[in-house]
Design a protein around this motif. Structure first.
Motif, PDB file in Angstrom:
ATOM      1  N   ALA A  92       0.827  -1.207   0.000  1.00  8.48           N
ATOM      2  CA  ALA A  92       0.000   0.000   0.000  1.00  8.48           C
ATOM      3  C   ALA A  92       0.862   1.258   0.000  1.00  8.48           C
ATOM      4  O   ALA A  92       0.518   2.261  -0.643  1.00  8.48           O
ATOM      5  CB  ALA A  92      -0.926  -0.007   1.217  1.00  8.48           C
ATOM      6  N   CYS A  93       1.986   1.208   0.706  1.00 13.11           N
ATOM      7  CA  CYS A  93       2.908   2.345   0.706  1.00 13.11           C
ATOM      8  C   CYS A  93       3.479   2.570  -0.693  1.00 13.11           C
ATOM      9  O   CYS A  93       3.659   3.714  -1.131  1.00 13.11           O
ATOM     10  CB  CYS A  93       4.029   2.112   1.711  1.00 13.11           C
ATOM     11  SG  CYS A  93       5.170   3.500   1.902  1.00 13.11           S
ATOM     12  N   GLY A  94       3.761   1.478  -1.407  1.00 19.37           N
ATOM     13  CA  GLY A  94       4.222   1.601  -2.787  1.00 19.37           C
ATOM     14  C   GLY A  94       3.160   2.219  -3.684  1.00 19.37           C
ATOM     15  O   GLY A  94       3.463   3.045  -4.564  1.00 19.37           O
ATOM     16  N   ASN A 104      -2.205  12.779  -7.152  1.00 21.35           N
ATOM     17  CA  ASN A 104      -3.616  12.450  -6.983  1.00 21.35           C
ATOM     18  C   ASN A 104      -3.940  12.446  -5.489  1.00 21.35           C
ATOM     19  O   ASN A 104      -3.574  11.505  -4.772  1.00 21.35           O
ATOM     20  CB  ASN A 104      -3.913  11.082  -7.604  1.00 21.35           C
ATOM     21  CG  ASN A 104      -5.386  10.759  -7.643  1.00 21.35           C
ATOM     22  OD1 ASN A 104      -6.108  10.958  -6.677  1.00 21.35           O
ATOM     23  ND2 ASN A 104      -5.844  10.258  -8.777  1.00 21.35           N
ATOM     24  N   PRO A 105      -4.621  13.470  -4.986  1.00 22.85           N
ATOM     25  CA  PRO A 105      -4.838  13.565  -3.527  1.00 22.85           C
ATOM     26  C   PRO A 105      -5.713  12.457  -2.968  1.00 22.85           C
ATOM     27  O   PRO A 105      -5.466  11.968  -1.858  1.00 22.85           O
ATOM     28  CB  PRO A 105      -5.496  14.939  -3.358  1.00 22.85           C
ATOM     29  CG  PRO A 105      -6.064  15.274  -4.690  1.00 22.85           C
ATOM     30  CD  PRO A 105      -5.185  14.621  -5.697  1.00 22.85           C
ATOM     31  N   LEU A 110      -6.016   7.537   0.392  1.00 17.25           N
ATOM     32  CA  LEU A 110      -6.540   6.182   0.563  1.00 17.25           C
ATOM     33  C   LEU A 110      -5.410   5.169   0.735  1.00 17.25           C
ATOM     34  O   LEU A 110      -5.492   4.270   1.593  1.00 17.25           O
ATOM     35  CB  LEU A 110      -7.408   5.800  -0.642  1.00 17.25           C
ATOM     36  CG  LEU A 110      -8.772   6.496  -0.749  1.00 17.25           C
ATOM     37  CD1 LEU A 110      -9.479   6.087  -2.037  1.00 17.25           C
ATOM     38  CD2 LEU A 110      -9.645   6.177   0.459  1.00 17.25           C
ATOM     39  N   ALA A 111      -4.356   5.307  -0.053  1.00 13.62           N
ATOM     40  CA  ALA A 111      -3.233   4.374   0.058  1.00 13.62           C
ATOM     41  C   ALA A 111      -2.510   4.548   1.389  1.00 13.62           C
ATOM     42  O   ALA A 111      -2.107   3.557   2.025  1.00 13.62           O
ATOM     43  CB  ALA A 111      -2.266   4.576  -1.103  1.00 13.62           C
ATOM     44  N   GLY A 116      -1.537   2.713   7.019  1.00 15.47           N
ATOM     45  CA  GLY A 116      -1.636   2.904   8.461  1.00 15.47           C
ATOM     46  C   GLY A 116      -2.486   1.853   9.145  1.00 15.47           C
ATOM     47  O   GLY A 116      -2.124   1.350  10.221  1.00 15.47           O
ATOM     48  N   LEU A 117      -3.627   1.501   8.547  1.00 14.94           N
ATOM     49  CA  LEU A 117      -4.506   0.503   9.166  1.00 14.94           C
ATOM     50  C   LEU A 117      -3.839  -0.866   9.222  1.00 14.94           C
ATOM     51  O   LEU A 117      -3.951  -1.585  10.230  1.00 14.94           O
ATOM     52  CB  LEU A 117      -5.822   0.426   8.390  1.00 14.94           C
ATOM     53  CG  LEU A 117      -6.737   1.659   8.488  1.00 14.94           C
ATOM     54  CD1 LEU A 117      -7.966   1.482   7.606  1.00 14.94           C
ATOM     55  CD2 LEU A 117      -7.146   1.924   9.932  1.00 14.94           C
TER      56      LEU A 117
END
Length: 215
Positions: A92-94, A104-105, A110-111, A116-117
């Protein structure tokens, strides 16, 4: 042309290797380069520290003080879920890195939220494991083996905690200030830090859990 003029023209054409050259590259390096260089030094120092913890655990692995060993203590199913959460958070960090590159905000937030979750899920499972071990009388003071285990895995957990706090600040900065160049540089440092923790965990998973519980 007289002799003095010839000597003057020859001296002007001869390069002076000892004199400093005034070029556009003179002066201190930019702040971006200094910060990047310092962050790589920080990562290398962290790797050296974890290498020492790995070495200590390898030496003290059998010093159980008559208590239970790794095979009797660790739940490999729970650790496998932990590992899956951390690997997924690294993915997800990638994806967040790609979203930042595209400016893209929505997908960036979201990523980062998914990162974090998943990191919180990993940390929660690790805390549950620690609590269970202490409740069973296998705390860090019971033996040298457990002391080295709690030090190695606990230090990694502290780094995950720091990374989650850093992640929260990155989300706030992207939301409030957008994709400024300095914020993107900070996010690049964060992503390097998070992926480094992922690599370190693979080493912990292999040495501590897989090797420790094999029959």
């Amino acid at each position: 042309m007289n002799t003095a003029a010839l000597h003057h023209s020859a001296g002007a054409a001869r390069p002076d290797y000892g004199a400093p050259r005034a070029t556009s590259a003179d002066g201190p390096a930019s702040r971006r380069i200094i910060v990047g260089y310092g962050f790589w030094i920080f990562l290398l120092s962290d790797i050296i520290m974890f290498s020492a913890f790995f070495a200590a655990y390898a030496v003290l692995n059998g010093a159980t003080n008559g208590g239970p060993a790794a095979a009797q203590l660790f739940d490999t199913n729970s650790v496998a879920i932990e590992t899956a959460c951390l690997l997924a958070s690294s993915f997800a960090c990638g994806m967040a890195t790609l979203a930042v590159a595209e400016r893209n905000p929505l997908w960036t937030q979201l990523a980062l939220l998914a990162t974090g979750l998943l990191g919180l899920a990993f940390l929660g499972l690790e805390l549950k494991e620690f609590t269970s071990l202490v409740a069973r009388g296998a705390g860090p003071t019971h033996s040298a083996f457990l002391s080295s285990f709690f030090t190695l895995v606990g230090c990694h957990g502290l780094h995950i905690t720091a990374g989650l706090l850093w992640l929260g600040t990155m989300m706030a900065q992207f939301y409030a200030k957008g994709f400024r160049q300095n914020i993107q540089h900070r996010f690049l440092c964060f992503s390097l830090f998070w992926h480094a923790l992922d690599i370190i965990w693979i080493g912990i998973f292999s040495l501590v859990y897989l090797n420790g519980t094999r029959v």
